[in-house]
Design a protein around this motif. Structure first.
Motif, mmCIF file in Angstrom:
data_model
loop_
_atom_site.group_PDB
_atom_site.id
_atom_site.type_symbol
_atom_site.label_atom_id
_atom_site.label_comp_id
_atom_site.label_asym_id
_atom_site.label_seq_id
_atom_site.Cartn_x
_atom_site.Cartn_y
_atom_site.Cartn_z
ATOM 1 N N ASN A 68 1.751 91.169 29.345
ATOM 2 C CA ASN A 68 2.168 90.186 30.272
ATOM 3 C C ASN A 68 3.577 89.888 29.681
ATOM 4 O O ASN A 68 3.950 89.649 28.525
ATOM 5 C CB ASN A 68 1.564 88.882 30.082
ATOM 6 N N PHE A 69 4.621 89.922 30.743
ATOM 7 C CA PHE A 69 5.836 89.926 30.336
ATOM 8 C C PHE A 69 6.163 88.219 30.345
ATOM 9 O O PHE A 69 6.320 87.559 31.228
ATOM 10 C CB PHE A 69 7.097 90.510 31.277
ATOM 11 N N THR A 71 8.129 84.854 30.238
ATOM 12 C CA THR A 71 9.450 84.380 31.039
ATOM 13 C C THR A 71 10.127 83.617 30.120
ATOM 14 O O THR A 71 9.640 82.692 29.364
ATOM 15 C CB THR A 71 8.927 83.441 32.142
ATOM 16 N N THR A 133 15.391 89.995 32.760
ATOM 17 C CA THR A 133 15.791 90.542 34.166
ATOM 18 C C THR A 133 16.303 89.081 34.754
ATOM 19 O O THR A 133 16.450 88.126 33.987
ATOM 20 C CB THR A 133 14.553 90.827 34.721
ATOM 21 N N ASP A 141 12.194 87.712 33.106
ATOM 22 C CA ASP A 141 11.262 88.212 32.121
ATOM 23 C C ASP A 141 11.662 89.209 30.978
ATOM 24 O O ASP A 141 12.826 89.769 31.158
ATOM 25 C CB ASP A 141 10.438 89.199 33.047
ATOM 26 N N VAL A 143 12.016 91.959 29.038
ATOM 27 C CA VAL A 143 11.833 93.564 28.610
ATOM 28 C C VAL A 143 12.331 94.068 27.830
ATOM 29 O O VAL A 143 12.772 95.392 27.989
ATOM 30 C CB VAL A 143 12.360 93.981 30.521
ATOM 31 N N ASN A 146 11.256 97.465 26.871
ATOM 32 C CA ASN A 146 11.683 98.844 27.552
ATOM 33 C C ASN A 146 13.109 99.150 27.880
ATOM 34 O O ASN A 146 13.545 100.269 28.108
ATOM 35 C CB ASN A 146 11.020 98.278 29.177
ATOM 36 N N SER A 201 14.014 99.407 39.488
ATOM 37 C CA SER A 201 13.705 98.012 39.174
ATOM 38 C C SER A 201 12.138 97.940 38.924
ATOM 39 O O SER A 201 11.860 97.157 37.823
ATOM 40 C CB SER A 201 13.751 97.040 40.437
ATOM 41 N N LYS A 205 9.289 96.822 34.610
ATOM 42 C CA LYS A 205 8.252 96.237 34.640
ATOM 43 C C LYS A 205 7.024 96.926 34.052
ATOM 44 O O LYS A 205 5.759 96.548 34.236
ATOM 45 C CB LYS A 205 7.737 95.270 35.497
ATOM 46 N N GLN A 207 3.974 98.618 31.732
ATOM 47 C CA GLN A 207 3.720 97.872 30.569
ATOM 48 C C GLN A 207 3.996 98.811 29.338
ATOM 49 O O GLN A 207 3.974 98.405 28.473
ATOM 50 C CB GLN A 207 2.100 97.707 30.996
#
Length: 667
Positions: A68-69, A71, A133, A141, A143, A146, A201, A205, A207
Motif C-alpha cells: 500500500n503506497f 499518501t 507522485t 503517493d 514511491v 521504485n 506511469s 505503482k 508493488q
C-alpha cells in the motif's frame, strides 16, 4: 584503507559511473568492470551490515515490496500548467505578465514538454530522501523504493548543493525501451502495452521494486524548489541541477523575447519526431525567479509558465453509431462510437460529441467518415466530417428527447449547452455518479471502494445515496460477486477512516453543482460549518470572495432539497466533519485583521513565504495584485515598477521590512 573507507570509495566510484552512463551517455568503463565492482560492494555490505546505506548503488536493483503506497503531503504544491494552442495565446499571456510587472525586459526559458508521469523528489544533505507522485497536487503517493531503481536519478548528489530542496521531473519510457518491452511480450504471447506514457506511469505503482528495476525508465528534471536556492533564474537552475548530477535535457534554451520562443517552437514542431522520447509541446517559463514570485499562482497553475501544445495528430475513421451517457449532474453527453483506429499511441473507439449544438454544427451523421484528433493529446474529439464520403442514405441526426436510462423527458435551460435528465433521485447513473464522486480521492478518499464496487452496491440494493455507505456491514457485502473477506474489511475500514476528512473536502464531496475544490475551500473558510452555510442568503453568498450568482443559486437549490438535508443529517449522526477544526496557533493574533497586503521584491530579513505566514498568523489577508482594496504594499529590493507606480497612484503605503515589523509592534 579501512572497510568504511573502501565501501565509501566504491559507492562514490559506482555513482560516478552510473552518472557517466545514464546521464551523460559517456561510459568510461565496460559493463563487465562495473558489474565486478558492484558485486564487490554488495559482498562488503553483506559482510558488514553496520555500514548499510539505503542510497547505496546496490539498492538500485530493487527488491522492496510495497503493498500500500502511503499518501504524503507535498512540501510545495505541484501545480498543473495552463495550455496554449497558438502563438496569439502566448502574446496574450505576455500582455497579462506585463500588466503585473510593467514594461520590464523579459527573458524566457524554453523546455520541451515530455509526456510521462510527474514526480517530486526531496534531497536532504545530498541524499535522496523521498519521492512522491503528483497525486492531486497537494499530496501524492510515496514511491521512493521504485524511484531509486531508475539509474538516471542520483542517489547521492555531487558538488555544492543546498541542504534541503525538492526537484521536479518527468518519469518517461524511451521509445527504444518501450518497443523492446513490447517485443518481449509479443514473443511470449502476451498483450503489448498501449503507449509509453501510461506504461511509465503504471510502473511507478508496481508493488515489487525489483520489477520496476527491470524497466528502462528514465527521469528528466525541469524544476528546483526550496529555500535559499543558489541561483536567480530558471535557466541557471537547470544548469545547477546538471552540475549536481541530475539528467536535464540539453534541448532547453534561453530566449530573450517571444520571437525567439516562436523560433524554438517552430524548430521542435518539425524535429520532435527524431527525439528518443514522447513530447507533446513546449513549456515556456519567465526566466527570472524574482518575477516568478511577483506573478505567483492562480488556483491551479503558475502565472509565470505556459505550455504550448503542438498541433494534434489527426486520423479519419467511420462513425458507426451515437450513444448517450448520463452524468452525475444529469447532463447528457452524446458519444460517437467509431471504427477502431490508432491515434497518438492508443486505439480510439469512442469520442465525445459534447452536445446537440455540436452535432448540428458539424452535421454529423451515422455512417459518415469523420476526422478525429486528441484534444491536448488526451481526449479524442471529432473535428470535421468528410462530406465527399458521406453515404447517400445517411439520415440527419435527431437528438434524443428522453433519458436513455430512466426514460424521463429531458430539459434544456436557457443559456445551457447540455440537455439534462431532471430525475435527480431516480435515475441510476446520476445516483451512482454522485456516490462515485463522494468517494473520490479529492473528496472523501475512501480506500477499498472503487467506482465498479459502488455500482455493485447500488444494483444489489445496498446503497441509494452516499449516506447509505455508513450503514453497510461486512455481512451485507460478503455475498457480493468478487468480494472476499479481506476486501470487505478494507472497504468498511476505508468508510470509517473517511470520517476524519476535513470539512472543505466533505463540502466538495456533497456534489453541489458548480462547487469545485477551490470554491468549497473558500466557503468552508468563510462559513466555518455546514449550518451557517445552509442558512446563508443569496446576497450573503454573492458577497463571499469569488462566489458569483450562479454558484450561489446552486447552493441555495441544493439545501432547499429535503433529500439533501436528510442525507446531511444522517452524515452528521455518523460523525462526518461538517465544521472547520481550527488548529491552535500560539502566535496567532488579530493585529492585522481587515488589512490586505501585497508583497513585492526580494527580501533580506524574511523569505516571501515567511512574510505571508506572519500576515496570515495575524489575521491579515494577502493579494497578488494591487487594487483600491489594498491597504499596504511590502516592498523589497527590485520591486516591480508597475506595482510601485500603481501603489503611488492609489496612495497605498509602501512598507520596507523594518516598517512592516514596526507596524506589527504598533498594533
Amino acid at each position: 584503507m579501512d572497510i568504511a573507507q573502501t565501501i565509501a570509495s566504491l559507492r562514490e566510484e559506482l555513482n560516478l559511473h552510473n552518472h557517466n552512463y545514464y546521464v551523460l551517455d559517456h561510459p568510461v568503463v565496460s559493463d563487465y568492470e562495473f558489474d565486478i565492482k558492484l558485486k564487490q560492494l554488495q559482498e562488503l555490505e553483506n559482510k558488514y551490515p553496520e555500514y548499510l546505506d539505503l542510497n547505496s548503488p546496490t539498492q538500485r536493483v530493487g527488491g522492496a515490496v510495497t503493498k500500500n503506497f502511503k499518501t504524503v503531503s507535498h512540501q510545495y504544491r505541484m501545480y498543473s500548467l495552463d495550455n496554449s494552442y497558438s502563438k496569439d495565446d502566448l502574446l496574450d499571456w505576455e500582455k497579462r505578465i506585463q500588466k503585473v510587472l510593467g514594461q520590464v525586459p523579459l527573458s524566457y526559458t524554453c523546455e520541451l514538454k515530455y509526456d510521462g508521469a510527474s514526480i517530486s523528489i526531496t534531497y536532504q544533505n545530498g541524499k535522496l530522501l523521498q519521492a512522491l507522485t503528483r497525486g492531486d497536487g497537494f499530496q501524492g503517493d510515496d514511491v521512493t523504493n521504485n524511484i531509486k531503481t531508475i539509474k538516471s536519478i542520483p542517489l547521492q548528489l555531487q558538488g555544492n548543493y543546498p541542504d534541503l530542496f525538492d526537484v521536479r521531473g518527468e518519469i518517461i519510457l524511451p521509445f527504444a525501451g518501450f518497443e523492446k518491452m513490447n517485443q518481449e511480450l509479443i514473443e511470449i504471447g502476451e498483450t503489448p502495452y498501449s503507449n509509453p506514457r501510461n506504461t511509465a506511469s503504471g510502473s511507478l505503482k508496481l508493488q515489487d521494486s525489483a520489477e520496476v528495476a527491470k524497466r528502462p525508465l528514465d527521469c528528466l528534471l525541469y524544476f528546483l524548489i526550496g529555500k535559499s536556492l543558489p541561483f536567480s533564474t530558471q535557466f541557471e537552475g537547470l544548469q545547477a541541477a546538471r552540475e549536481w548530477g541530475f539528467k536535464v535535457p540539453n534541448e532547453a534554451k534561453l530566449a530573450n523575447n517571444l520571437e525567439e520562443v516562436f523560433a524554438f517552437i517552430d524548430h521542435w514542431d518539425l524535429h520532435r519526431q527524431h527525439l528518443p522520447y514522447e513530447t507533446d509541446g513546449v513549456v515556456i517559463k519567465v526566466n527570472s525567479l524574482q518575477y516568478q514570485d511577483e506573478l505567483g499562482y492562480t488556483a491551479k497553475s503558475p502565472r509565470w509558465a505556459m505550455a504550448y501544445k503542438f498541433k494534434s495528430e489527426q486520423v479519419s475513421t467511420v462513425l458507426n453509431s451515437i450513444s448517450y451517457q448520463v452524468g452525475r449532474t444529469g447532463a447528457i453527453t452524446p458519444v460517437a462510437n467509431l471504427q477502431a483506429v490508432p491515434l497518438a499511441g492508443t486505439i480510439v473507439k469512442r469520442a465525445s460529441l459534447h452536445n446537440a449544438d455540436q452535432i448540428q454544427k458539424l452535421d454529423i451523421r451515422v455512417g459518415d467518415t469523420v476526422f478525429v484528433e486528441k484534444g491536448g493529446e488526451i481526449i479524442p474529439k471529432i473535428i470535421a466530417v468528410d462530406l465527399s464520403k458521406r453515404p447517400q442514405n445517411a439520415l440527419a441526426t435527431t437528438y434524443i428527447t428522453h433519458c436513455p436510462e430512466c426514460q424521463t423527458l429531458l430539459v434544456r435551460s436557457q443559456g445551457e449547452a447540455n440537455h439534462y435528465c431532471p430525475n435527480f433521485y431516480g435515475c441510476p447513473p446520476q445516483i451512482i455518479g454522485r456516490i462515485q464522486h463522494f468517494i473520490s480521492r479529492k473528496a472523501m478518499d475512501i480506500e477499498g471502494l472503487g467506482g465498479e464496487t459502488v455500482a455493485l452496491l447500488y444494483h444489489n440494493g445496498l446503497v441509494q445515496n452516499y449516506a447509505d455507505l455508513y450503514n453497510i456491514t461486512i455481512d451485507k457485502i460478503l455475498p457480493l460477486e468478487r468480494m472476499a473477506q479481506k476486501s470487505a474489511e478494507n472497504l468498511i475500514l476505508g468508510v470509517q477512516k473517511s470520517k476524519q476528512i476535513p470539512f472543505e473536502r466533505v463540502l466538495y464531496a456533497l456534489g453541489i453543482r458548480f462547487v469545485g475544490e477551490t470554491v468549497a475551500k473558500k466557503l468552508a473558510k468563510h462559513y466555518k460549518n455546514i449550518d451557517a452555510l445552509r442558512q446563508a442568503t443569496l446576497l450573503e453568498l454573492v458577497l463571499v470572495d469569488e462566489i458569483g450568482e450562479k454558484i450561489a443559486q446552486s447552493i441555495l437549490d441544493f439545501f432547499a432539497n429535503s433529500e439533501n438535508s436528510k442525507n446531511i443529517e444522517r452524515l452528521k449522526e455518523q460523525g462526518i466533519q461538517f465544521e472547520v477544526i481550527e488548529k491552535h496557533n500560539p502566535n496567532a493574533t488579530t493585529k492585522l485583521a481587515n488589512k490586505t497586503f501585497v508583497i513585492s521584491g526580494v527580501f533580506t530579513k524574511f523569505s516571501r513565504e515567511e512574510l505571508k505566514k506572519i500576515i496570515e498568523d495575524n489575521a491579515g489577508k494577502l493579494a497578488s495584485s494591487i487594487s483600491s482594496k489594498t491597504h499596504y504594499v511590502i516592498a523589497g529590493d527590485n520591486m516591480g515598477p508597475a506595482k510601485l507606480e500603481k501603489a503611488n497612484q492609489l496612495n497605498i503605503p509602501v512598507l520596507t521590512e523594518d516598517a512592516f515589523v514596526n507596524l506589527l509592534h504598533e498594533n
